[in-house]
Scaffold this motif. Structure first.
Motif, PDB file in Angstrom:
ATOM      1  N   ASP A  20      10.952  -2.748  -5.311  1.00 48.50           N
ATOM      2  CA  ASP A  20      10.376  -3.490  -6.424  1.00 48.50           C
ATOM      3  C   ASP A  20       8.998  -4.059  -6.107  1.00 48.50           C
ATOM      4  N   LEU A  21       8.476  -3.730  -4.942  1.00 48.15           N
ATOM      5  CA  LEU A  21       7.142  -4.180  -4.580  1.00 48.15           C
ATOM      6  C   LEU A  21       6.173  -3.003  -4.686  1.00 48.15           C
ATOM      7  N   VAL A  22       4.955  -3.309  -5.141  1.00 51.13           N
ATOM      8  CA  VAL A  22       3.941  -2.259  -5.278  1.00 51.13           C
ATOM      9  C   VAL A  22       2.737  -2.668  -4.449  1.00 51.13           C
ATOM     10  N   LEU A  23       2.172  -1.683  -3.728  1.00 55.83           N
ATOM     11  CA  LEU A  23       0.962  -1.953  -2.951  1.00 55.83           C
ATOM     12  C   LEU A  23      -0.236  -1.868  -3.898  1.00 55.83           C
ATOM     13  N   THR A  24      -1.128  -2.854  -3.801  1.00 56.31           N
ATOM     14  CA  THR A  24      -2.337  -2.856  -4.650  1.00 56.31           C
ATOM     15  C   THR A  24      -3.529  -3.102  -3.739  1.00 56.31           C
ATOM     16  N   PRO A  25      -4.747  -2.935  -4.281  1.00 55.13           N
ATOM     17  CA  PRO A  25      -5.919  -3.343  -3.492  1.00 55.13           C
ATOM     18  C   PRO A  25      -5.836  -4.835  -3.201  1.00 55.13           C
ATOM     19  N   ALA A  26      -6.448  -5.242  -2.117  1.00 56.93           N
ATOM     20  CA  ALA A  26      -6.280  -6.616  -1.645  1.00 56.93           C
ATOM     21  C   ALA A  26      -6.908  -7.647  -2.582  1.00 56.93           C
ATOM     22  N   ILE A  45      -1.186 -11.229   0.040  1.00 54.24           N
ATOM     23  CA  ILE A  45      -1.925 -10.309   0.906  1.00 54.24           C
ATOM     24  C   ILE A  45      -1.121 -10.066   2.172  1.00 54.24           C
ATOM     25  N   ALA A  46      -1.177  -8.818   2.637  1.00 53.97           N
ATOM     26  CA  ALA A  46      -0.441  -8.511   3.863  1.00 53.97           C
ATOM     27  C   ALA A  46      -1.181  -7.428   4.637  1.00 53.97           C
ATOM     28  N   ARG A  47      -0.868  -7.354   5.940  1.00 52.77           N
ATOM     29  CA  ARG A  47      -1.504  -6.354   6.782  1.00 52.77           C
ATOM     30  C   ARG A  47      -0.463  -5.277   7.130  1.00 52.77           C
ATOM     31  N   VAL A  48      -0.857  -4.017   7.055  1.00 49.30           N
ATOM     32  CA  VAL A  48       0.075  -2.917   7.311  1.00 49.30           C
ATOM     33  C   VAL A  48       0.383  -2.855   8.804  1.00 49.30           C
ATOM     34  N   ASP A  49       1.661  -2.804   9.130  1.00 45.16           N
ATOM     35  CA  ASP A  49       2.077  -2.827  10.534  1.00 45.16           C
ATOM     36  C   ASP A  49       2.535  -1.442  10.983  1.00 45.16           C
ATOM     37  N   VAL A  50       3.531  -0.899  10.301  1.00 44.90           N
ATOM     38  CA  VAL A  50       4.056   0.429  10.651  1.00 44.90           C
ATOM     39  C   VAL A  50       4.280   1.181   9.346  1.00 44.90           C
ATOM     40  N   VAL A  51       4.026   2.479   9.362  1.00 44.62           N
ATOM     41  CA  VAL A  51       4.315   3.290   8.184  1.00 44.62           C
ATOM     42  C   VAL A  51       5.302   4.382   8.577  1.00 44.62           C
ATOM     43  N   GLU A  52       6.439   4.410   7.907  1.00 45.86           N
ATOM     44  CA  GLU A  52       7.439   5.444   8.203  1.00 45.86           C
ATOM     45  C   GLU A  52       7.521   6.406   7.034  1.00 45.86           C
ATOM     46  N   PRO A  53       7.073   7.645   7.187  1.00 44.29           N
ATOM     47  CA  PRO A  53       7.239   8.629   6.114  1.00 44.29           C
ATOM     48  C   PRO A  53       8.702   9.014   6.017  1.00 44.29           C
ATOM     49  N   ARG A  54       9.262   9.022   4.797  1.00 38.56           N
ATOM     50  CA  ARG A  54      10.669   9.393   4.639  1.00 38.56           C
ATOM     51  C   ARG A  54      10.785  10.562   3.676  1.00 38.56           C
ATOM     52  N   GLY A  55       9.821  11.461   3.712  1.00 34.43           N
ATOM     53  CA  GLY A  55       9.891  12.623   2.835  1.00 34.43           C
ATOM     54  C   GLY A  55       9.378  12.279   1.453  1.00 34.43           C
ATOM     55  N   SER A  56      10.307  11.872   0.565  1.00 33.84           N
ATOM     56  CA  SER A  56       9.915  11.625  -0.817  1.00 33.84           C
ATOM     57  C   SER A  56       9.179  10.306  -0.989  1.00 33.84           C
ATOM     58  N   GLU A  57       9.222   9.461   0.039  1.00 33.23           N
ATOM     59  CA  GLU A  57       8.586   8.145  -0.092  1.00 33.23           C
ATOM     60  C   GLU A  57       8.180   7.629   1.276  1.00 33.23           C
ATOM     61  N   ARG A  93       9.104  -5.433   3.896  1.00 37.95           N
ATOM     62  CA  ARG A  93       9.179  -3.976   3.797  1.00 37.95           C
ATOM     63  C   ARG A  93       8.945  -3.557   2.355  1.00 37.95           C
ATOM     64  N   VAL A  94       8.222  -2.477   2.201  1.00 42.74           N
ATOM     65  CA  VAL A  94       7.919  -1.974   0.868  1.00 42.74           C
ATOM     66  C   VAL A  94       8.170  -0.474   0.850  1.00 42.74           C
ATOM     67  N   VAL A  95       8.801   0.011  -0.216  1.00 36.58           N
ATOM     68  CA  VAL A  95       8.921   1.452  -0.393  1.00 36.58           C
ATOM     69  C   VAL A  95       7.782   1.883  -1.308  1.00 36.58           C
ATOM     70  N   ALA A  96       6.947   2.806  -0.829  1.00 33.67           N
ATOM     71  CA  ALA A  96       5.754   3.212  -1.575  1.00 33.67           C
ATOM     72  C   ALA A  96       5.783   4.719  -1.795  1.00 33.67           C
ATOM     73  N   PRO A  97       5.077   5.193  -2.847  1.00 28.21           N
ATOM     74  CA  PRO A  97       4.986   6.657  -3.033  1.00 28.21           C
ATOM     75  C   PRO A  97       4.273   7.282  -1.840  1.00 28.21           C
ATOM     76  N   PRO A  98       4.534   8.562  -1.572  1.00 28.75           N
ATOM     77  CA  PRO A  98       4.000   9.190  -0.353  1.00 28.75           C
ATOM     78  C   PRO A  98       2.467   9.270  -0.348  1.00 28.75           C
ATOM     79  N   GLU A  99       1.835   9.266  -1.529  1.00 32.90           N
ATOM     80  CA  GLU A  99       0.381   9.302  -1.595  1.00 32.90           C
ATOM     81  C   GLU A  99      -0.112   8.067  -2.306  1.00 32.90           C
ATOM     82  N   PRO A 100      -1.164   7.443  -1.951  1.00 30.04           N
ATOM     83  CA  PRO A 100      -1.901   7.647  -0.705  1.00 30.04           C
ATOM     84  C   PRO A 100      -1.243   6.860   0.417  1.00 30.04           C
TER      85      PRO A 100
END
Ligand code: ATP
Ligand code: MG
Lengths: 307, 345, 271
Positions: free
Chosen positions: B268-274, B280-292, B309-316
């Motif tokens: 339910d969280l969406v990443l936006t421009p700062a 505001i938050a700083r990206v720590d680790v990114v785990e690709p999980r295929g579809s997301e 933790r945020v689930v985000a679309p694979p792009e960008p």
């Protein structure tokens, strides 16, 4: 209504308990009848003057007189000493040797079946037979033990084992060691095989020497098994009867007579049932005290290794 | 088929451990009820009390309208699938399947017919004469299912029946269980510690914790409106983010009395421009999980704050150490009273 | 490599150490009487069956064998049957008083036999059971019953409880469950326990010595121990008798060695 249900709910457990007691009752009754009741009788008997050779004396209550007599009885004190000597000697040798064998066998990859056979046969044969067997081995000048010792040059003149009160202990202890060491080794081996091999790997990675591995990994984890073996062996050794009865008859003289044999002679040769019962009670008390002491010790050991 | 009811059931084991305190669970006729909760929360205990394998120390167990609290298992007309399957090792598959019918005195021809009828759809006809030791894990599981199905019991009880299967087989069997339930319209009480299994299978889900029911409801309701912090954290994967105390002010919202906990699901969280972001938050680790993507962030521009933790679309893909803004749909926020852990509407 | 080698050395020593006295007894039991008292040689030159023949013709050794079989067999049968039911209850069923019962059984199993000889003798004498089979079987129960129960409790606990629960859910009563599920699965453990009980009873000496009067009811160990020639010890016959006495238990134990070792060490390691 809820009251009635509560009663019914309780009855589900009660039914199980009732079934349990029904199943257990015959065995428990047997044990009460053949072990507990006689034990009480022994205690009762031990407080009476009861001599089957002199039935006209009847069976009069004499309180602790039999126990007083036992304390003053030099032969009884000697018998106690013999029993202690035998117990300490055999248990020490058997545990030491058994532990060594178990450690060595734990490293072997083959020969499990052979080991089992070598362990089980001495354990399974009647003590009477092993006593006779070792008597034969040490018997006279023609016994194989003497022949081998002379051949090897260990002694010039073959000793006569069963006449001298000091030497006679050697075959007696040896016979017991032969019969039970393999069994002790087996118990300890089972304990060793329960130890997780990765513990040793971890210890080795930490740079522990073989001795330190033994001291800090093997010994603490083997402790429960060692204590169990110790309990079994001590209690068994303390009750020694068959071996001595058959091998030496307690002789020469009474120099190998253990407490169980002295009690047996008092009861069934001299027919002094009152006094013999007092001796029985003393043996029982000592064995039971030993067992209780060990169980506390063992309990402590077990919780320690767990925590 | 019949309904099942636990009514104020309590279980204290002889060692003093309290495994159930005042459990009230209602399972309607034909319902697939899943009991879910972390290990040791008393799910199996509850199930075993329904089966009659444990006796409650207080309260009642009802099957249909009958109070069965005092009845032994054999008189309750239930079927149970154990985690270990508990197949009788000295009997063939056929004998295993027939056992329950035989114990209830069914006639021989009827037993044979029924066993065949159950074995066929489960794909067990070829192995009927084997012993359980000669079966694969999946086959064993199906024998256990079959053994429960041969009789028409009032209730099916399952205790983690899928936990000994590999991942693929587990998903297949899960679907099969759902079909089975639809076909038989059976009353099922199903225990699992896997929240995903609970959500996919249950008509309703009971979440348990330390011998107490935390929430009962249809899976989607439990997911959307968790009744407590515990349920919110337990149900859903990846687990919900919780923010405490002073964050209330950041989002504005209604002023709360006392300390509150805010829960936001990673979905339910969406990443936006700062710039101009609520948070505001700083990206720590990114785990690709295929579809997301699963993005781990730390709050604050300096990246020293709480992890989130945020689930985000694979792009960008957001670069590590970049500063991003977070936006949350206010409808999807969960508020809890921090002291009681209960949901605040 | 060297670790394995130490193991092999230990096994060889163990096998030689336990095996040699047995070998020597067997060889000597086939050696003519005259040679037994000459210089011994490790490899036999002459083997004869004299001692075995004498054993069964002059000594009627089949009498103690029969006695031992009857006494040890009855003791074992009774203990496994009665003790098995008790052990099942102690291992599986929930009831109050279980812990004290287990304690009682453990306590009785460490009773020194000698401490009950006097009352048992007086009791058996009063019941006119001295020198009878029941007069031996009854005392044997003092050690055999706790032993059997203790071993079987350990064994029943190893059987998975879920099998029995599944059977009860499937509609079997507790007794039916015992018959249909527990009994077939318990046969190996019952067999191992029976063998151990039999071996202990077969080897028992003190009670058999105390409660028999003559050769007609003596058991094998007593008969062998009391073998005496008129002028010298008949070693040949004694050893032949020893072989005969040992053979049945040794064969039984070897045939079931794996299970017996499991039973013995499991009971012991778990305490
Ligand atoms: N026979 C028993 N005696 C004492 N305590 C028990 C007994 N059975 C279970 N317990 C305890 O009761 C609690 C609940 O056990 P239960 O088996 O119901 O948990 P569970 O929710 O099924 O857990 P899991 O997911 O691990 O199977 C646990 O803490 C457990 O240790
Ligand atoms: Mg469980």
């Amino acid at each position: 209504m809820p009251g009635g249900e509560r009663r019914r709910a309780a009855s589900a457990e009660a039914r199980e308990a009732r079934l349990a007691w029904c199943l257990a009752a015959p065995a428990i009754a047997t044990i009460l009848l053949v072990a507990l009741f006689p034990l009480g009788w022994t205690v009762w008997e031990s407080m009476h003057l009861h001599d089957l050779r002199m039935p006209w004396l009847g069976r009069s209550f004499i309180g602790a007189d039999n126990y007083v007599e036992a304390v003053r009885d030099a032969r009884f004190r000697q018998a106690l000493g013999h029993t202690l000597l035998f117990t300490v000697a055999t248990v020490t040798i058997e545990l030491g040797l058994g532990c060594t064998l178990a450690l060595a066998m734990n490293r072997a990859f083959r020969g499990r079946a052979l080991v089992r056979a070598a362990v089980l046969v001495p354990w399974a044969i009647p003590t009477v037979v092993s006593a006779l067997l070792w008597r034969f081995i040490f018997e006279g000048r023609a016994g194989i033990a003497n022949a081998l010792m002379v051949d090897v040059g260990l002694v010039r003149e073959a000793p006569v084992w069963f006449i001298r009160s000091g030497l006679v202990w050697i075959p007696v202890v040896l016979a017991d060691v032969w019969k039970t060491t393999p069994f002790v080794a087996l118990l300890l081996l089972a304990g060793l095989q329960n130890i997780d091999a990765s513990l040793y790997e971890a210890a080795r990675i930490d740079g522990a020497s073989a001795w330190r591995q033994f001291r800090h990994v093997t010994l603490p984890l083997l402790r429960p098994a060692i204590l169990v073996a110790l309990i079994f062996r001590t209690l068994d050794a303390f009750r020694v009867f068959d071996l001595v009865y058959v091998m030496t008859g307690g002789g020469p003289g009474t120099s190998t007579e253990p407490i169980a044999l002295y009690t047996f002679n008092t009861l069934l040769q001299n027919l002094r049932f009152g006094y013999g019962s007092a001796l029985s009670v003393i043996v029982f008390a000592v064995v039971f005290g030993l067992a209780l002491g060990y169980i506390r010790f063992l309990g402590a050991g077990l919780t320690e290794t767990r925590g | 088929m019949a309904s099942v009811r636990l009514d104020g059931v309590e279980k204290v084991y002889p060692n003093g451990h309290v495994a159930a305190r005042g459990l009230d669970i209602d399972v309607a006729d034909g319902e697939f009820m899943v009991l879910v909760g972390p290990s040791g929360c008393g799910k199996s205990t509850a199930l075993r009390m329904i089966a009659g394998l444990e006796t409650p120390t207080a309260g009642r167990v009802l099957i249909g309208d009958r109070d069965v609290t005092a009845l032994p298992p054999q008189e309750r007309d239930i079927a149970m699938v154990f985690q270990s399957y508990a197949l009788y090792p000295h009997m063939t598959v056929r004998e295993n399947l027939a056992f329950g019918l035989r114990m209830r005195g069914a006639a021989r021809p009827a037993i044979a017919e029924r066993v065949e009828a159950v074995a066929r759809p489960l794909g067990l006809d070829a192995v009927l004469d084997r012993k359980p030791g000669q079966l694969s894990g999946g086959q064993r599981q199906r024998v256990a299912l079959g053994r429960a199905m041969v009789r028409d019991p009032k209730v099916f009880l399952f205790d983690e029946p899928l936990s000994n299967l590999d991942a693929k087989l587990r998903v297949e069997t899960r679907a099969e269980l759902a079909r089975l339930h639809r076909r038989l319209r059976a009353t099922i009480v199903y225990v699992t510690h896997d929240q995903e299994e609970a959500l996919t299978l249950g008509s309703r889900v009971t979440v348990m914790r330390d011998g107490v029911v935390e929430q009962v409801g249809p899976p989607m309701e439990v997911y959307r409106r968790p009744a407590s912090v515990f349920v919110a954290g337990f149900v859903g994967s990846p687990a919900m983010n919780f923010l405490q105390g002073d964050l209330v002010a950041v989002f504005g919202g209604d002023a709360q009395r006392g300390p509150v906990t805010l829960g936001i699901r990673p979905h339910d969280l969406v990443l936006t421009p700062a710039d101009n972001a609520d948070l505001i938050a700083r990206v720590d680790v990114v785990e690709p999980r295929g579809s997301e993507l699963l993005v781990h962030l730390r709050l604050g521009a300096d990246g020293q704050g709480q992890e989130i933790r945020v689930v985000a679309p694979p792009e960008p893909m957001p670069p590590v150490d970049s500063v991003v803004g977070l936006h949350a749909d206010r409808q999807r926020l969960h508020w809890f009273d921090t002291t009681t852990g209960k949901r605040i509407e | 490599m060297s670790r394995a080698r130490w193991g092999t050395v230990a096994i060889v020593l163990l096998v030689l150490g336990s095996g040699f006295p047995l070998y020597w007894a067997i060889v000597s039991s086939f050696t003519p009487e005259a040679r037994l008292y000459g210089t011994p040689s490790l490899i036999p030159r002459v083997l004869v069956l004299d001692h075995y023949r004498a054993l069964f013709t002059q000594r009627e050794f089949w009498v103690p064998i029969r006695n031992s079989l009857i006494v040890a067999g009855s003791t074992t049968g009774f203990c496994v049957l009665v003790g098995g039911l008790c052990a099942y209850a102690l291992a599986r069923l929930r009831f109050r008083g279980k812990a004290p019962l287990l304690g009682l059984i453990l306590a009785v199993s460490v009773f020194p036999q000698i401490s009950v000889v006097s009352p048992l003798y007086l009791l058996l004498r009063r019941l006119h059971l001295i020198n009878t089979y029941p007069g031996l079987i009854l005392p044997y129960l003092t050690f055999a019953m706790p032993l059997t129960v203790w071993l079987l409790v350990g064994f029943f606990r190893q059987l998975p409880a879920e099998l029995e629960e599944a059977a009860m859910v499937d509609g079997a009563s507790r007794l039916r469950t015992i018959r249909e599920i527990v009994w077939p699965l318990a046969i190996p453990g019952l067999a191992a326990t029976a063998i151990l009980t039999f071996v202990y009873s077969w080897n028992e000496f003190l009670f058999a010595l105390s409660f028999t009067l003559g050769p007609e009811r003596q058991t094998v160990p007593v008969a062998i121990a009391l073998f005496r020639g008129q002028y010298q010890v008949p070693w040949g016959q004694i050893l032949a008798a020893a072989v005969v006495a040992t053979a049945p238990v040794a064969l039984l134990v070897l045939a079931f060695q794996r299970r017996i070792v499991q039973g013995l060490t499991a009971g012991a390691v778990k305490g």
